[in-house]
Design a protein around this motif. Structure first.
Motif, short mmCIF file in Angstrom:
data_model
loop_
_atom_site.label_atom_id
_atom_site.label_comp_id
_atom_site.label_asym_id
_atom_site.label_seq_id
_atom_site.Cartn_x
_atom_site.Cartn_y
_atom_site.Cartn_z
N PRO A 110 0.82 -1.22 0.00
CA PRO A 110 0.00 0.00 0.00
C PRO A 110 0.85 1.27 0.00
CG PRO A 110 -0.95 -1.61 1.48
CD PRO A 110 0.38 -2.18 1.04
N VAL A 111 1.91 1.28 0.79
CA VAL A 111 2.79 2.44 0.84
C VAL A 111 3.72 2.46 -0.37
CG1 VAL A 111 4.72 3.52 2.08
CG2 VAL A 111 2.72 2.69 3.34
N ALA A 112 4.34 1.31 -0.67
CA ALA A 112 5.31 1.25 -1.77
C ALA A 112 4.65 1.56 -3.11
CB ALA A 112 5.96 -0.13 -1.80
N ASP A 113 3.48 0.99 -3.36
CA ASP A 113 2.81 1.24 -4.63
C ASP A 113 2.34 2.69 -4.75
OD1 ASP A 113 3.25 -1.36 -5.26
OD2 ASP A 113 1.18 -2.04 -4.97
N GLU A 114 1.86 3.23 -3.65
CA GLU A 114 1.42 4.63 -3.66
C GLU A 114 2.60 5.55 -3.97
OE1 GLU A 114 -0.72 7.86 -0.66
OE2 GLU A 114 -0.74 5.71 -0.18
N LEU A 115 3.75 5.24 -3.37
CA LEU A 115 4.95 6.03 -3.64
C LEU A 115 5.37 5.87 -5.10
CD1 LEU A 115 7.18 7.84 -2.46
CD2 LEU A 115 8.44 5.76 -1.86
N GLY A 116 5.30 4.64 -5.60
CA GLY A 116 5.66 4.39 -6.99
C GLY A 116 4.79 5.18 -7.95
N ARG A 117 3.50 5.26 -7.66
CA ARG A 117 2.59 6.01 -8.54
C ARG A 117 2.93 7.50 -8.53
NH1 ARG A 117 -1.15 1.98 -6.72
NH2 ARG A 117 -1.70 3.22 -4.88
N ARG A 118 3.34 8.01 -7.40
CA ARG A 118 3.71 9.43 -7.33
C ARG A 118 4.92 9.71 -8.22
NH1 ARG A 118 1.28 12.30 -3.08
NH2 ARG A 118 2.93 13.88 -3.16
N PHE A 119 5.91 8.79 -8.19
CA PHE A 119 7.10 8.98 -9.02
C PHE A 119 6.75 8.86 -10.50
CE2 PHE A 119 9.46 8.81 -5.15
CZ PHE A 119 10.70 9.37 -5.43
N ILE A 167 7.81 13.79 -2.60
CA ILE A 167 7.33 13.22 -1.34
C ILE A 167 6.86 14.26 -0.33
CG2 ILE A 167 8.81 11.20 -1.60
CD1 ILE A 167 10.67 12.34 0.51
N LYS A 168 7.16 15.55 -0.56
CA LYS A 168 6.69 16.58 0.37
C LYS A 168 5.16 16.63 0.36
CE LYS A 168 10.56 19.75 0.92
NZ LYS A 168 11.12 21.10 0.63
N GLY A 169 4.60 16.67 1.56
CA GLY A 169 3.14 16.66 1.69
C GLY A 169 2.56 15.27 1.74
N TRP A 170 3.37 14.27 1.36
CA TRP A 170 2.92 12.86 1.43
C TRP A 170 3.59 12.14 2.59
CZ3 TRP A 170 5.84 8.32 0.76
CH2 TRP A 170 5.10 7.13 0.65
N ALA A 171 4.90 12.33 2.71
CA ALA A 171 5.64 11.68 3.80
C ALA A 171 5.30 12.34 5.14
CB ALA A 171 7.14 11.78 3.54
N GLU A 172 5.23 11.54 6.18
CA GLU A 172 4.94 12.08 7.51
C GLU A 172 6.15 12.81 8.08
OE1 GLU A 172 3.91 8.44 9.31
OE2 GLU A 172 1.95 8.29 8.32
N SER A 173 7.34 12.39 7.71
CA SER A 173 8.57 13.09 8.09
C SER A 173 9.61 12.81 7.02
CB SER A 173 9.06 12.65 9.46
OG SER A 173 9.36 11.26 9.47
N ILE A 174 10.56 13.73 6.91
CA ILE A 174 11.61 13.63 5.88
C ILE A 174 12.94 13.99 6.52
CG2 ILE A 174 12.50 14.65 3.72
CD1 ILE A 174 9.60 15.23 2.92
N TRP A 175 14.00 13.27 6.13
CA TRP A 175 15.34 13.63 6.59
C TRP A 175 16.31 13.58 5.41
CZ3 TRP A 175 12.50 9.47 8.22
CH2 TRP A 175 12.95 8.18 7.85
#
Length: 486
Positions: free
Chosen positions: A31-40, A81-89
């Motif tokens: 669910p997370v990996a595929d959603e991220l893949g679609r964004r890219f 990923i900004k606005g999608w990820a809960e935190s970023i480093w």
């Protein structure tokens, strides 16, 4: 899995099991990996689950840390990923890596890489790559050179990593010489994966590790330390340790381990100190209660490193290693400092090495309650580990002797428990604190108070608890003897 090399018939059942593991693991994170893949993909970029994440999925052990690669550069990844990820480093940004968290998963997204080395520098120079194939080719081992594209789940395995997982073998995508020439730390990583995964190193890889061991000198102590720590905490560290010694890699950063092969252990004439040490490490692991106890494992590994320097042969031909625990503690401290271990970790391992022989002699009935108190006080919070290390050190094949040593240590632990119940051994302190000492002697804070405190602690260890009147009388007696009062 269209790009994977075709499995041999004999491997087909095992590979099917591996694929089932992968499907189950990937469904959990999809669910997370595929959603991220679609964004890219919507942003015009590729995204692939890659490396250790694919390997661990095939092995049915995928955790919550996921590794991805992409053709997007770090700035583009951040925009996606900004606005999608809960935190970023961005701590890995210089290496092309952006980190993020989403739904309890830690994600690391790295731009395709084509690392290059000048064969002299101690760290890689990062050069961005342009394709997935190029990225996979520069990876350390075939088992880490597979990818699952997202969101379509296309499997890419150009170097036969799936077959190598089935065969439980560690190979390099390019020739071992090329791979290790690029980054010599990969030789140590091969031993680490052998320890973690219980895989065998391919003969060509083993040969290159042996021939190129000296190249490890190009690597910083910190990088070596981190790989070695992972190796020692592996499921089968003995396999990894043997690889380090057999290939000569240990000689480059832990020569004390190789040195143990030359000596004979007087407690067990049938095996040398090296074999004894590996057995002690195995024994120590069996006493762990939850996960890897690195301090215990490291103490087990180094407990006898003082033996080569203290070996003596008596007129009767018997071998002895008098005070090897003292020498060993000094060598342990120096070696762990050279490997850049934290001071606190080094101090604990060194203390265990220094104390590991203290128990021997207890069975002869020579220990007073005072000796037991000192044993507990000197071990401090390391006492549970010292119990485990001491028991692990018994590797004799003489069943009667082994049973007697175990019974003796059982008796010591029972005695410690009895005295502890009576005297609170966990906190052996003087019967008067610093304030009481200053008040009774009429002195300000300073060296006199410290000397008085130390004397009272010695009395506490020697005689057990004193009541208030007896403690004050002892302090005054000491002060008169020291000429502090009349």
């Amino acid at each position: 899995m269209s790009e994977a090399s075709a499995p041999h018939a004999a491997d087909r059942r095992e590979l099917t099991a591996a694929q089932r593991n992968a499907v189950a693991e990937l469904l959990r994170v999809s669910p997370v990996a595929d959603e991220l893949g679609r964004r890219f993909v919507r942003a015009g970029h590729e995204l692939h689950l890659v490396g250790g994440s694919v390997r661990d999925a095939l092995l049915g052990r995928l955790g919550d840390d996921l590794d991805f690669c992409t053709d997007a550069h770090p700035d583009e990844t951040l925009r996606i990923i900004k606005g999608w990820a809960e935190s970023i480093w961005e701590t890995g940004r210089e290496f092309g890596t952006i980190g993020a968290q989403r739904d309890g998963l830690r994600l690391e997204i790295t731009t395709f890489r084509a690392e290059s080395y000048d064969q002299v520098s101690r760290n890689p120079v990062v050069v961005y790559g342009t394709s997935l194939d190029e990225d996979l080719k520069r990876r350390d081992f075939t088992i880490n050179a597979m990818a699952v594209s997202l969101p379509d789940h296309r499997f890419t395995d150009p170097h036969g990593g799936l077959d190598d997982i089935s065969a439980k073998v560690i190979r390099t995508p390019s020739t071992p010489g090329e791979s290790f020439g690029d980054d010599p730390l990969r030789m140590l990583r091969a031993a680490r994966f052998a320890a973690q995964l219980r895989f065998a190193v391919h003969p060509d890889v083993h040969l290159a590790m042996t021939e190129m061991a000296a190249d490890l000198d190009r690597i910083t102590a910190e990088r070596i330390r981190d790989e070695f720590t992972k190796l020692l905490c592996g499921a089968d560290p003995i396999t990894g340790l043997r690889l380090l010694v057999d290939t000569g890699l240990a000689e480059r950063f832990l020569p004390e381990l190789t040195g143990l092969k030359l000596e004979i252990d007087e407690h067990a004439q049938h095996k040398d100190v090296y074999e004894h040490t590996l057995t002690v490490v195995e024994n120590a692991i069996s006493y762990e209660e939850e996960g890897c106890d690195f301090i215990l494992r490291m103490a087990a590994l180094l407990h006898d490193v003082g033996k080569p320097a203290t070996k003596a042969v008596g007129s009767d031909g018997r071998v002895s290693f008098h005070h090897h625990e003292v020498v060993g503690a000094r060598l342990t401290k120096a070696r762990m400092k050279a490997m850049r271990y934290p001071k606190e970790v080094t101090a604990k391992v060194t203390a265990l090495v220094a104390l590991h022989l203290r128990f021997y002699g207890y069975g002869r009935g020579e220990w007073t309650d005072s000796a037991v108190r000192r044993y507990v006080a000197d071990a401090g919070d390391l006492l549970p580990r010292l119990h485990k290390l001491t028991r692990s050190d018994c590797t004799t094949r003489n069943r009667r002797k082994a049973a007697q040593l175990a019974a003796d240590y059982d008796a010591l632990e029972d005695r410690i428990a009895r005295i502890a119940a009576e005297e609170d051994l966990a906190r052996v302190r003087p019967d008067l604190d610093g304030n009481a000492i200053m008040e009774l002697l009429g002195v300000p804070p300073g060296p006199v108070v410290g000397r008085a405190w130390k004397h009272l602690k010695e009395q506490r260890l020697e005689h057990g608890p004193l009541d208030r009147d007896a403690a004050e009388a002892e302090l005054l007696r000491w002060a008169r003897a020291e000429g502090l009062i009349t």
